[in-house]
Scaffold this motif. Sequence first.
Motif, short mmCIF file in Angstrom:
data_model
loop_
_atom_site.label_atom_id
_atom_site.label_comp_id
_atom_site.label_asym_id
_atom_site.label_seq_id
_atom_site.Cartn_x
_atom_site.Cartn_y
_atom_site.Cartn_z
N PHE A 488 0.84 -1.20 0.00
CA PHE A 488 0.00 0.00 0.00
C PHE A 488 0.88 1.25 0.00
O PHE A 488 0.63 2.19 -0.75
CB PHE A 488 -0.92 -0.02 1.22
N ALA A 489 1.92 1.26 0.85
CA ALA A 489 2.82 2.41 0.89
C ALA A 489 3.52 2.60 -0.44
O ALA A 489 3.72 3.73 -0.91
CB ALA A 489 3.84 2.24 2.01
N GLY A 490 3.90 1.50 -1.08
CA GLY A 490 4.63 1.59 -2.34
C GLY A 490 3.78 1.92 -3.54
O GLY A 490 4.31 2.21 -4.62
N ALA A 491 2.45 1.92 -3.38
CA ALA A 491 1.56 2.14 -4.52
C ALA A 491 1.70 3.54 -5.12
O ALA A 491 1.34 3.77 -6.27
CB ALA A 491 0.11 1.90 -4.12
N VAL A 492 2.23 4.49 -4.35
CA VAL A 492 2.38 5.85 -4.86
C VAL A 492 3.67 6.02 -5.65
O VAL A 492 3.80 6.96 -6.44
CB VAL A 492 2.31 6.86 -3.69
N PHE A 493 4.63 5.11 -5.47
CA PHE A 493 5.91 5.24 -6.17
C PHE A 493 5.72 4.90 -7.65
O PHE A 493 5.15 3.87 -8.00
CB PHE A 493 6.95 4.33 -5.53
N GLY A 494 6.18 5.80 -8.48
CA GLY A 494 5.94 5.69 -9.92
C GLY A 494 4.63 6.28 -10.35
O GLY A 494 4.35 6.38 -11.56
N ASP A 495 3.79 6.72 -9.39
CA ASP A 495 2.45 7.21 -9.74
C ASP A 495 1.98 8.34 -8.83
O ASP A 495 0.81 8.41 -8.46
CB ASP A 495 1.46 6.04 -9.68
N PRO A 496 2.85 9.27 -8.41
CA PRO A 496 2.37 10.37 -7.57
C PRO A 496 1.40 11.26 -8.35
O PRO A 496 1.65 11.61 -9.51
CB PRO A 496 3.66 11.13 -7.21
N GLY A 497 0.32 11.61 -7.72
CA GLY A 497 -0.69 12.40 -8.43
C GLY A 497 -1.52 11.57 -9.38
O GLY A 497 -2.27 12.12 -10.19
N GLY A 498 -1.40 10.23 -9.31
CA GLY A 498 -2.18 9.34 -10.17
C GLY A 498 -3.37 8.78 -9.44
O GLY A 498 -4.35 9.49 -9.20
N ALA A 499 -3.28 7.50 -9.03
CA ALA A 499 -4.40 6.88 -8.33
C ALA A 499 -4.71 7.58 -7.01
O ALA A 499 -5.87 7.62 -6.58
CB ALA A 499 -4.12 5.41 -8.09
#
Length: 682
Positions: A488-499
């Motif tokens: 869950f914490a890593g879900a933002v890496f590579g996708d900030p401002g995305g999901a």
Amino acid sequence: MTGLIDPGVRDLRAAAEFTRVARFYQRWHGPAFGGVSGATSPSASPDGLAIAFTGEIRTGLEGHPRFRLCLADGNGIRRLTDPESQVNERNPQYSPDGRRIAFTSDRETPGVQQLTVADPVSGRLRDTPAVDGTVEYLQWSPDGTRILLGVAGLAADLAGGEGSGSVVRGDRAELPAWVPEVDSGISGDHWRGIWIYDLARDSVERVPATGLNVWESVWCGPDAVLAVTSTSPGEGAWYTADLRRIDLAGEAAELVHEPDGQLGWPAASPSGRRRAVVEARSSDRWVVAGDVVVLDTQRGTTVKIETGDVDVTHLQWLDESRLAFLGVRGLETVAGVHDAGSGQTTETWSSTATCGDRYPVASFLPDGSAAMVHSSYSVCPELAWLREGQVETVAGLGHGGADHVREVAGAVEPVHWTAPDGTEIQGLLCTPDGEGPFPLVVNVHGGPVWGWRNHWMLGGAYVRLLVSRGYAVLHPNPRGSSGRGQEFAGAVFGDPGGADTQDYLSGIDALVARGVADPERIGVTGASYGGYMAAWLITQDQRFAAAVPMAPVTDWYSQHYTSNIPFFDELLLADGPHGTAGRYRERSPVTFAGRVRTPTLLIAGTQDRCTPPGQAWEFHQALLLAGVPSTCVVYPGEGHGVRSFPALIDQGARLLDWFERYLPVSPGIPTPAGPPAQQEAP
């Protein structure tokens, strides 16, 4: 609607809103002036009867509070050093036999912490030889004969969570105004190292660790330390740090663990046979929450232990086999003990209240009890023992001002909603008294790997200001937040401002559907990554009536070449700054400034090295060119976030006025055209 201020005015001290905010803070802090009103760094006495801690003392709404060595026991709270002194004291640690308390003090040179040893009974102080730098942390050896000192050079960087800038502020006050700032890269004053103080000899000696910068370290048996290290002292190098065992006698620095992510909170059993460290996807030094890796040198094993879905934020060996931990699981704070011999983990406490500052921390005793600073949005900080799953208050820090601000700042409740892709998102909602719908301010946390907790200072002091004026404030923990595991914490890496964009927007939709939020009166604010999202969201959605990004990133390209942590934006974006396309452009708010219709107040500090003030200025200029009302306020001497009075009063007045101007508490009142957008100089 209250009288509005001209956002372009530099000096607000004569404004009615400034006076109102000053009165709010005076009413809050005034009754405790001269007394201990806050606490950090608890240390449990070995007999379980007292808690040493760093006490926060204010004498007025000016500058920063003072920090003093204090003790809490059955007789209440007392200061152990001269109450009239103007020094700052930090890092108290009881000796293993309980006869001494080691702490640091800047008595000789303001801002430069050096080791002092106190007798808690007589109050007698023992000064020690100075080290070359400033002491950031300390730890007694298991036999109580030596003290490990983590020492930073005076030009070393502070972490973003500590305010950024240098460990010790520069000597500008002693120089003519024309003398320039000079930077020529890394120097000797940027490095961090380890020193050992020997009580019997009354001497200090630096531990040789050639070519290594030591970010954190602990004793690893009597002849070595366990350390988080990198080959460069630059703040960005922390993201690539590894774990090493450094021999005290020579320069041997054995690599014991290369992480998948970042490291924090190293711990070793008394003999050094077993070692542990937290491994996590992290965005800031000292803000590490994740999996626990245990290394057993006798068995030759390295394993990630089971912690009951807790992202761990604190580790401490109770003996050779038992490892105590604290951490976050969703919106809960959780304590537990892992037995490395049997492999069993036992949860000892969970609560929707919390302890510690940025993350949960405590000071454990061998019986599993722990000293902590316990609080929640409705519970003023208190020194307490955690025993057999129960919190036992030793001394509260409440006072009439705290009681008042608690009464006027509404209530907090946990909330959850479902993002468009089916992911459950959690958060904390502060609401004022009365019935909704309320004007809603979405307060985005920094990091992005961090998380809101039910803490006395939830969301910052300005949250209580907003709620006291009739605003509801939502604190979302979107993907990227801690407490939900590393995936869950890593879900933002590579996708900030995305999901994660949809995590915020769907939260607003949920509160509108509940009748809590008025869809015509939605605002957004936040600092650091929260400042980035406050700027980003208004480029992606037109629903926001006002925005206040603080310490934001608005252009990832210029951020990379002006920040002191350029490695992090590459890590977060999973991209590089070279080229004309890619995420550095696609995820920068300034790229889409032409879409914005939301009036925006940008706030920054001149000393911020993590997100330099040029980031706020760049977006401000782009908004002005797009015809959007914008004001940029840059506070001199402030770093990564405004932290001192009276700048906090000024910030609160401007923030409240901005939201009252564009999403007033009383619906139906027309928004005034106001004066033209202004530029606010430092």
